[in-house]
Design a protein around this motif. Structure first.
Motif, PDB file in Angstrom:
ATOM      1  N   ALA A   3      11.958   3.320  -4.252  1.00 14.91           N
ATOM      2  CA  ALA A   3      13.030   3.287  -2.848  1.00 14.91           C
ATOM      3  C   ALA A   3      11.963   3.150  -1.806  1.00 14.91           C
ATOM      4  O   ALA A   3      12.427   2.590  -0.771  1.00 14.91           O
ATOM      5  CB  ALA A   3      13.431   4.904  -2.810  1.00 14.91           C
ATOM      6  N   THR A   4      10.643   3.539  -1.773  1.00 14.58           N
ATOM      7  CA  THR A   4      10.021   3.366  -0.621  1.00 14.58           C
ATOM      8  C   THR A   4       9.724   1.708  -0.572  1.00 14.58           C
ATOM      9  O   THR A   4       9.426   1.231   0.660  1.00 14.58           O
ATOM     10  CB  THR A   4       8.434   4.160  -0.933  1.00 14.58           C
ATOM     11  N   THR A   5       9.503   1.218  -1.625  1.00 17.53           N
ATOM     12  CA  THR A   5       9.275  -0.391  -1.500  1.00 17.53           C
ATOM     13  C   THR A   5      10.338  -1.045  -0.860  1.00 17.53           C
ATOM     14  O   THR A   5      10.301  -1.845  -0.062  1.00 17.53           O
ATOM     15  CB  THR A   5       9.076  -1.063  -2.870  1.00 17.53           C
ATOM     16  N   LEU A   6      11.737  -0.588  -1.183  1.00 15.97           N
ATOM     17  CA  LEU A   6      12.775  -1.157  -0.659  1.00 15.97           C
ATOM     18  C   LEU A   6      12.926  -0.912   0.886  1.00 15.97           C
ATOM     19  O   LEU A   6      13.328  -1.785   1.617  1.00 15.97           O
ATOM     20  CB  LEU A   6      14.090  -0.320  -1.497  1.00 15.97           C
ATOM     21  N   GLY A   7      12.596   0.443   1.205  1.00 12.03           N
ATOM     22  CA  GLY A   7      12.833   0.844   2.530  1.00 12.03           C
ATOM     23  C   GLY A   7      11.789   0.036   3.357  1.00 12.03           C
ATOM     24  O   GLY A   7      12.002  -0.493   4.556  1.00 12.03           O
ATOM     25  N   LEU A  16       0.741  -1.174   0.045  1.00 16.73           N
ATOM     26  CA  LEU A  16      -0.075   0.056  -0.114  1.00 16.73           C
ATOM     27  C   LEU A  16       0.784   1.257  -0.172  1.00 16.73           C
ATOM     28  O   LEU A  16       0.657   2.185  -0.886  1.00 16.73           O
ATOM     29  CB  LEU A  16      -0.928   0.000   0.911  1.00 16.73           C
ATOM     30  N   ILE A  17       1.885   1.354   0.909  1.00 11.29           N
ATOM     31  CA  ILE A  17       2.709   2.576   0.932  1.00 11.29           C
ATOM     32  C   ILE A  17       3.403   3.196  -0.370  1.00 11.29           C
ATOM     33  O   ILE A  17       3.231   4.111  -0.802  1.00 11.29           O
ATOM     34  CB  ILE A  17       3.556   2.452   1.908  1.00 11.29           C
ATOM     35  N   TYR A  48      10.587  10.175 -11.786  1.00 11.60           N
ATOM     36  CA  TYR A  48      10.758  10.687 -10.482  1.00 11.60           C
ATOM     37  C   TYR A  48       9.715   9.872  -9.570  1.00 11.60           C
ATOM     38  O   TYR A  48       9.949   9.431  -8.534  1.00 11.60           O
ATOM     39  CB  TYR A  48      10.738  11.957 -10.205  1.00 11.60           C
ATOM     40  N   ALA A  49       8.652   9.655  -9.915  1.00 11.60           N
ATOM     41  CA  ALA A  49       7.583   9.021  -9.078  1.00 11.60           C
ATOM     42  C   ALA A  49       7.821   7.591  -8.796  1.00 11.60           C
ATOM     43  O   ALA A  49       7.667   6.854  -7.597  1.00 11.60           O
ATOM     44  CB  ALA A  49       6.142   9.270  -9.474  1.00 11.60           C
ATOM     45  N   VAL A  94       2.349   6.358  -2.201  1.00  8.77           N
ATOM     46  CA  VAL A  94       3.287   7.495  -2.806  1.00  8.77           C
ATOM     47  C   VAL A  94       3.404   7.846  -3.973  1.00  8.77           C
ATOM     48  O   VAL A  94       3.389   8.802  -4.694  1.00  8.77           O
ATOM     49  CB  VAL A  94       4.732   7.006  -2.041  1.00  8.77           C
ATOM     50  N   PHE A  95       3.474   6.761  -5.162  1.00 11.98           N
ATOM     51  CA  PHE A  95       3.365   6.901  -6.349  1.00 11.98           C
ATOM     52  C   PHE A  95       2.029   7.540  -6.868  1.00 11.98           C
ATOM     53  O   PHE A  95       2.299   8.656  -7.640  1.00 11.98           O
ATOM     54  CB  PHE A  95       3.442   5.455  -7.222  1.00 11.98           C
ATOM     55  N   VAL A  96       1.017   7.328  -6.586  1.00  9.92           N
ATOM     56  CA  VAL A  96      -0.080   8.123  -6.695  1.00  9.92           C
ATOM     57  C   VAL A  96      -0.226   9.544  -6.415  1.00  9.92           C
ATOM     58  O   VAL A  96      -0.268  10.621  -7.119  1.00  9.92           O
ATOM     59  CB  VAL A  96      -1.563   7.534  -6.296  1.00  9.92           C
ATOM     60  N   VAL A  97       0.297   9.768  -5.224  1.00  7.35           N
ATOM     61  CA  VAL A  97       0.325  11.166  -4.813  1.00  7.35           C
ATOM     62  C   VAL A  97       1.484  12.039  -5.627  1.00  7.35           C
ATOM     63  O   VAL A  97       1.250  13.092  -5.938  1.00  7.35           O
ATOM     64  CB  VAL A  97       0.726  11.289  -3.218  1.00  7.35           C
ATOM     65  N   LEU A  98       2.680  11.277  -5.831  1.00  5.24           N
ATOM     66  CA  LEU A  98       3.605  11.811  -6.566  1.00  5.24           C
ATOM     67  C   LEU A  98       3.045  12.375  -8.214  1.00  5.24           C
ATOM     68  O   LEU A  98       3.344  13.209  -8.702  1.00  5.24           O
ATOM     69  CB  LEU A  98       4.848  11.273  -6.576  1.00  5.24           C
TER      70      LEU A  98
END
Length: 126
Positions: free
Chosen positions: A35-39, A10-11, A28-29, A15-19
């Protein structure tokens, strides 16, 4: 309540949709979503960050997040602070509000579940 492993999916999507709504560009998105998926994956596997904290800490951070997002939303609507169209500004505001409310309600439910389990454990141990 959302299971921890579902936050992994979900995260990055949120993040992708908001960007994309904020008109940052597809590449960039996509990079930030990766990066968010990796984190998120490392946090989930290593049990640190969001996944390593107690429900009480998550609930406290959700309350702080409401204040931070409120400041961000105010800045989003100040004339001259963004170059977005009115439609994108409204859509971004709705998305931010939904994300914050979703996170707050989810952390509240986990907090109540943890409190209930602690109460039951204390009652059993007497």
């Amino acid at each position: 309540m959302i299971q921890e492993k579902h936050h992994l999916y979900l995260i990055p999507i949120l993040v992708f949709v908001v960007l994309i709504v904020l008109d940052t560009g597809w590449i960039y998105a996509l990079i930030i979503a990766c990066a968010t998926t990796l984190g998120a994956t490392l946090g989930y596997l290593g049990k640190f960050g969001l996944w390593g904290s107690t429900a009480k800490k998550q609930f406290t951070s959700a309350k702080v997040l409401i204040v931070i997002w409120a400041i961000f939303l105010i800045m989003l609507w100040i004339p001259g602070m963004n170059d977005l169209s009115l439609t994108r500004t409204v859509l971004a505001s709705i998305l931010f509000t939904l994300i914050v409310l979703f996170h707050f309600i989810d952390s509240y439910l986990w907090y109540k579940k943890e409190q209930h389990e602690l109460h039951n454990k204390e009652t059993i141990n007497g």
